[in-house]
Scaffold this motif. Structure first.
Motif, PDB file in Angstrom:
ATOM      1  N   VAL A  65       0.833  -1.205   0.000  1.00  0.00           N
ATOM      2  CA  VAL A  65       0.000   0.000   0.000  1.00  0.00           C
ATOM      3  C   VAL A  65       0.869   1.257   0.000  1.00  0.00           C
ATOM      4  O   VAL A  65       1.823   1.342   0.784  1.00  0.00           O
ATOM      5  CB  VAL A  65      -0.933   0.006   1.236  1.00  0.00           C
ATOM      6  N   PRO A  66       0.582   2.246  -0.875  1.00  0.00           N
ATOM      7  CA  PRO A  66       1.350   3.501  -0.875  1.00  0.00           C
ATOM      8  C   PRO A  66       1.340   4.156   0.504  1.00  0.00           C
ATOM      9  O   PRO A  66       0.307   4.142   1.189  1.00  0.00           O
ATOM     10  CB  PRO A  66       0.600   4.361  -1.904  1.00  0.00           C
ATOM     11  N   TYR A  67       2.468   4.733   0.869  1.00  0.00           N
ATOM     12  CA  TYR A  67       2.575   5.244   2.232  1.00  0.00           C
ATOM     13  C   TYR A  67       1.588   6.382   2.499  1.00  0.00           C
ATOM     14  O   TYR A  67       1.079   6.542   3.617  1.00  0.00           O
ATOM     15  CB  TYR A  67       4.031   5.659   2.525  1.00  0.00           C
ATOM     16  N   LYS A  68       1.263   7.184   1.480  1.00  0.00           N
ATOM     17  CA  LYS A  68       0.274   8.257   1.676  1.00  0.00           C
ATOM     18  C   LYS A  68      -1.091   7.674   2.034  1.00  0.00           C
ATOM     19  O   LYS A  68      -1.826   8.237   2.850  1.00  0.00           O
ATOM     20  CB  LYS A  68       0.172   9.114   0.421  1.00  0.00           C
ATOM     21  N   THR A  69      -1.423   6.533   1.421  1.00  0.00           N
ATOM     22  CA  THR A  69      -2.685   5.864   1.741  1.00  0.00           C
ATOM     23  C   THR A  69      -2.666   5.357   3.174  1.00  0.00           C
ATOM     24  O   THR A  69      -3.680   5.428   3.888  1.00  0.00           O
ATOM     25  CB  THR A  69      -2.941   4.696   0.766  1.00  0.00           C
ATOM     26  N   ILE A  70      -1.527   4.850   3.625  1.00  0.00           N
ATOM     27  CA  ILE A  70      -1.391   4.388   5.005  1.00  0.00           C
ATOM     28  C   ILE A  70      -1.622   5.542   5.979  1.00  0.00           C
ATOM     29  O   ILE A  70      -2.338   5.404   6.977  1.00  0.00           O
ATOM     30  CB  ILE A  70       0.006   3.772   5.241  1.00  0.00           C
ATOM     31  N   LEU A  71      -1.043   6.703   5.678  1.00  0.00           N
ATOM     32  CA  LEU A  71      -1.179   7.864   6.562  1.00  0.00           C
ATOM     33  C   LEU A  71      -2.624   8.351   6.617  1.00  0.00           C
ATOM     34  O   LEU A  71      -3.157   8.644   7.697  1.00  0.00           O
ATOM     35  CB  LEU A  71      -0.259   8.993   6.091  1.00  0.00           C
ATOM     36  N   VAL A  72      -3.261   8.431   5.441  1.00  0.00           N
ATOM     37  CA  VAL A  72      -4.667   8.871   5.403  1.00  0.00           C
ATOM     38  C   VAL A  72      -5.547   7.885   6.162  1.00  0.00           C
ATOM     39  O   VAL A  72      -6.423   8.288   6.942  1.00  0.00           O
ATOM     40  CB  VAL A  72      -5.145   9.017   3.943  1.00  0.00           C
ATOM     41  N   SER A  73      -5.314   6.603   5.960  1.00  0.00           N
ATOM     42  CA  SER A  73      -6.116   5.580   6.638  1.00  0.00           C
ATOM     43  C   SER A  73      -5.973   5.678   8.148  1.00  0.00           C
ATOM     44  O   SER A  73      -6.952   5.528   8.890  1.00  0.00           O
ATOM     45  CB  SER A  73      -5.701   4.180   6.155  1.00  0.00           C
ATOM     46  N   GLU A  74      -4.748   5.933   8.621  1.00  0.00           N
ATOM     47  CA  GLU A  74      -4.525   6.056  10.060  1.00  0.00           C
ATOM     48  C   GLU A  74      -5.303   7.237  10.629  1.00  0.00           C
ATOM     49  O   GLU A  74      -5.894   7.139  11.710  1.00  0.00           O
ATOM     50  CB  GLU A  74      -3.025   6.216  10.340  1.00  0.00           C
ATOM     51  N   GLU A  75      -5.339   8.341   9.902  1.00  0.00           N
ATOM     52  CA  GLU A  75      -6.109   9.505  10.347  1.00  0.00           C
ATOM     53  C   GLU A  75      -7.596   9.170  10.414  1.00  0.00           C
ATOM     54  O   GLU A  75      -8.296   9.557  11.365  1.00  0.00           O
ATOM     55  CB  GLU A  75      -5.887  10.681   9.400  1.00  0.00           C
ATOM     56  N   ILE A  76      -8.077   8.465   9.405  1.00  0.00           N
ATOM     57  CA  ILE A  76      -9.486   8.088   9.357  1.00  0.00           C
ATOM     58  C   ILE A  76      -9.835   7.156  10.516  1.00  0.00           C
ATOM     59  O   ILE A  76     -10.872   7.311  11.176  1.00  0.00           O
ATOM     60  CB  ILE A  76      -9.812   7.402   8.009  1.00  0.00           C
ATOM     61  N   ILE A  77      -8.974   6.179  10.777  1.00  0.00           N
ATOM     62  CA  ILE A  77      -9.230   5.226  11.859  1.00  0.00           C
ATOM     63  C   ILE A  77      -9.220   5.919  13.208  1.00  0.00           C
ATOM     64  O   ILE A  77     -10.043   5.621  14.084  1.00  0.00           O
ATOM     65  CB  ILE A  77      -8.202   4.078  11.810  1.00  0.00           C
ATOM     66  N   ASP A  78      -8.298   6.857  13.388  1.00  0.00           N
ATOM     67  CA  ASP A  78      -8.269   7.634  14.636  1.00  0.00           C
ATOM     68  C   ASP A  78      -9.572   8.402  14.809  1.00  0.00           C
ATOM     69  O   ASP A  78     -10.135   8.468  15.916  1.00  0.00           O
ATOM     70  CB  ASP A  78      -7.080   8.597  14.621  1.00  0.00           C
ATOM     71  N   LYS A 134     -19.561  10.393   7.190  1.00  0.00           N
ATOM     72  CA  LYS A 134     -18.579  11.407   7.592  1.00  0.00           C
ATOM     73  C   LYS A 134     -17.185  11.025   7.107  1.00  0.00           C
ATOM     74  O   LYS A 134     -16.414  11.883   6.642  1.00  0.00           O
ATOM     75  CB  LYS A 134     -18.593  11.563   9.113  1.00  0.00           C
ATOM     76  N   VAL A 135     -16.867   9.736   7.215  1.00  0.00           N
ATOM     77  CA  VAL A 135     -15.563   9.253   6.761  1.00  0.00           C
ATOM     78  C   VAL A 135     -15.436   9.425   5.246  1.00  0.00           C
ATOM     79  O   VAL A 135     -14.368   9.817   4.747  1.00  0.00           O
ATOM     80  CB  VAL A 135     -15.361   7.781   7.158  1.00  0.00           C
ATOM     81  N   THR A 136     -16.505   9.156   4.513  1.00  0.00           N
ATOM     82  CA  THR A 136     -16.495   9.326   3.058  1.00  0.00           C
ATOM     83  C   THR A 136     -16.175  10.766   2.684  1.00  0.00           C
ATOM     84  O   THR A 136     -15.382  11.031   1.773  1.00  0.00           O
ATOM     85  CB  THR A 136     -17.852   8.905   2.455  1.00  0.00           C
ATOM     86  N   GLU A 137     -16.774  11.709   3.395  1.00  0.00           N
ATOM     87  CA  GLU A 137     -16.510  13.119   3.129  1.00  0.00           C
ATOM     88  C   GLU A 137     -15.061  13.478   3.464  1.00  0.00           C
ATOM     89  O   GLU A 137     -14.397  14.212   2.711  1.00  0.00           O
ATOM     90  CB  GLU A 137     -17.469  13.997   3.949  1.00  0.00           C
ATOM     91  N   LEU A 138     -14.544  12.936   4.568  1.00  0.00           N
ATOM     92  CA  LEU A 138     -13.149  13.181   4.930  1.00  0.00           C
ATOM     93  C   LEU A 138     -12.200  12.629   3.862  1.00  0.00           C
ATOM     94  O   LEU A 138     -11.196  13.267   3.522  1.00  0.00           O
ATOM     95  CB  LEU A 138     -12.834  12.537   6.285  1.00  0.00           C
ATOM     96  N   LEU A 139     -12.525  11.456   3.331  1.00  0.00           N
ATOM     97  CA  LEU A 139     -11.691  10.856   2.289  1.00  0.00           C
ATOM     98  C   LEU A 139     -11.702  11.706   1.015  1.00  0.00           C
ATOM     99  O   LEU A 139     -10.677  11.846   0.341  1.00  0.00           O
ATOM    100  CB  LEU A 139     -12.165   9.432   1.983  1.00  0.00           C
ATOM    101  N   ARG A 140     -12.864  12.267   0.683  1.00  0.00           N
ATOM    102  CA  ARG A 140     -12.931  13.162  -0.483  1.00  0.00           C
ATOM    103  C   ARG A 140     -11.963  14.333  -0.308  1.00  0.00           C
ATOM    104  O   ARG A 140     -11.235  14.699  -1.234  1.00  0.00           O
ATOM    105  CB  ARG A 140     -14.345  13.708  -0.667  1.00  0.00           C
TER     106      ARG A 140
END
Length: 275
Positions: A65-78, A134-140
């Protein structure tokens, strides 16, 4: 901290003060480094201290997984952990990170799944669905890509599966459906059920199995991605034959008619498993 293993230029394995393995992520964190080198603290953007089976699966996942995706996912999970009223299992670091990575690829391929695939999530799991929106909007906002609101239902199911107080009886029934699918795949392909790709395939099949167990039929017969499925029929005939056998077995045993969108959903992840 000392580098124990380099996964790629942006992800490495080290240890914390207690001697537990820790995954460190950051742009160029491994640049110019080798095993045994001292970690440059200023390059660390995120630390993941996940234990036992979850830690092992996450180590496998982050290599692809690209590291930027890992960082975004961690923010979302938090965000999910702080907003949810229920306890969330760390398994979500594996399942949701993988889902977000696959979602990005699907959108790039122009594949959008019919929202009626998960029609009942909105009514059955209201809290998780609202959080999914809410998560979907954050991902956008974070990914700068067009994500349909229908993605909220998939995200909601990841949250549900990570809740520690899940319905175990339902999970047993879901597991039985997944085992049916795996048995057919094993008959057609040589697969290693112990590797990370198989774990990811099972995770994606779980959503489909949940609909079968709950008799959550589509409100309409969906051919949303019929043309795309026809392309896969030509390019991946063995996988197509396997999918059709799965669909027939599900119909015979559970009385559930598998839609084209559902076949395509499983197909994408079967191809990854068998490549």
């Amino acid at each position: 901290m000392i580098i124990k293993q380099i996964y790629n230029n942006n992800v490495i394995l080290s240890e914390n003060e207690a001697g537990d393995e820790i995954i460190l992520v950051g742009r160029g964190i491994a640049f110019g480094m080798t095993r045994g080198s001292k970690v440059v603290e200023g390059r660390i953007e995120k630390k993941f201290e996940l234990q036992d089976d979850v830690g092992q699966k996450f180590k496998t996942l982050v290599q692809d997984v690209p590291y930027k995706t890992i960082l975004v996912s961690e923010e979302i999970i938090d965000y999910i952990k702080t907003q949810s009223t229920k306890r969330i299992n760390d398994s979500i670091y594996v399942t949701l990170t993988d889902h977000i990575a696959n979602m990005i690829e699907r959108i790039k391929m122009g594949i959008v799944f019919d929202p009626t695939l998960l029609l009942n999530v909105k009514s059955l799991y209201k809290e998780e669905y609202r959080l999914g929106l809410k998560v979907t909007e954050l991902l956008r906002q974070k990914l700068k890509i067009d994500i349909d609101d229908g993605e909220a239902s998939f995200i909601a199911l990841h949250i549900i599966n990570a809740e520690l107080d899940s319905n175990m009886q339902q999970m047993y029934e879901i597991t039985a459906v997944i085992e049916e699918i795996l048995n057919i795949v094993r008959e057609d392909f040589q697969i290693d059920t112990e590797n990370g790709q198989c774990d990811r395939f099972i995770t994606h099949c779980r959503f489909f199995a949940q609909r079968v167990v709950n008799n959550e039929y589509l409100s309409t017969k969906s051919d949303y991605n019929l043309s795309t499925y026809r392309v896969f029929e030509q390019t991946h005939p063995r996988e197509t034959a396997c999918i059709e056998r799965i669909a027939q077995r599900i119909k015979d045993r559970y009385g559930y008619t598998v839609s084209t969108d559902e076949k395509l959903y499983i197909m994408i992840h079967l191809i990854r498993l068998t490549e």
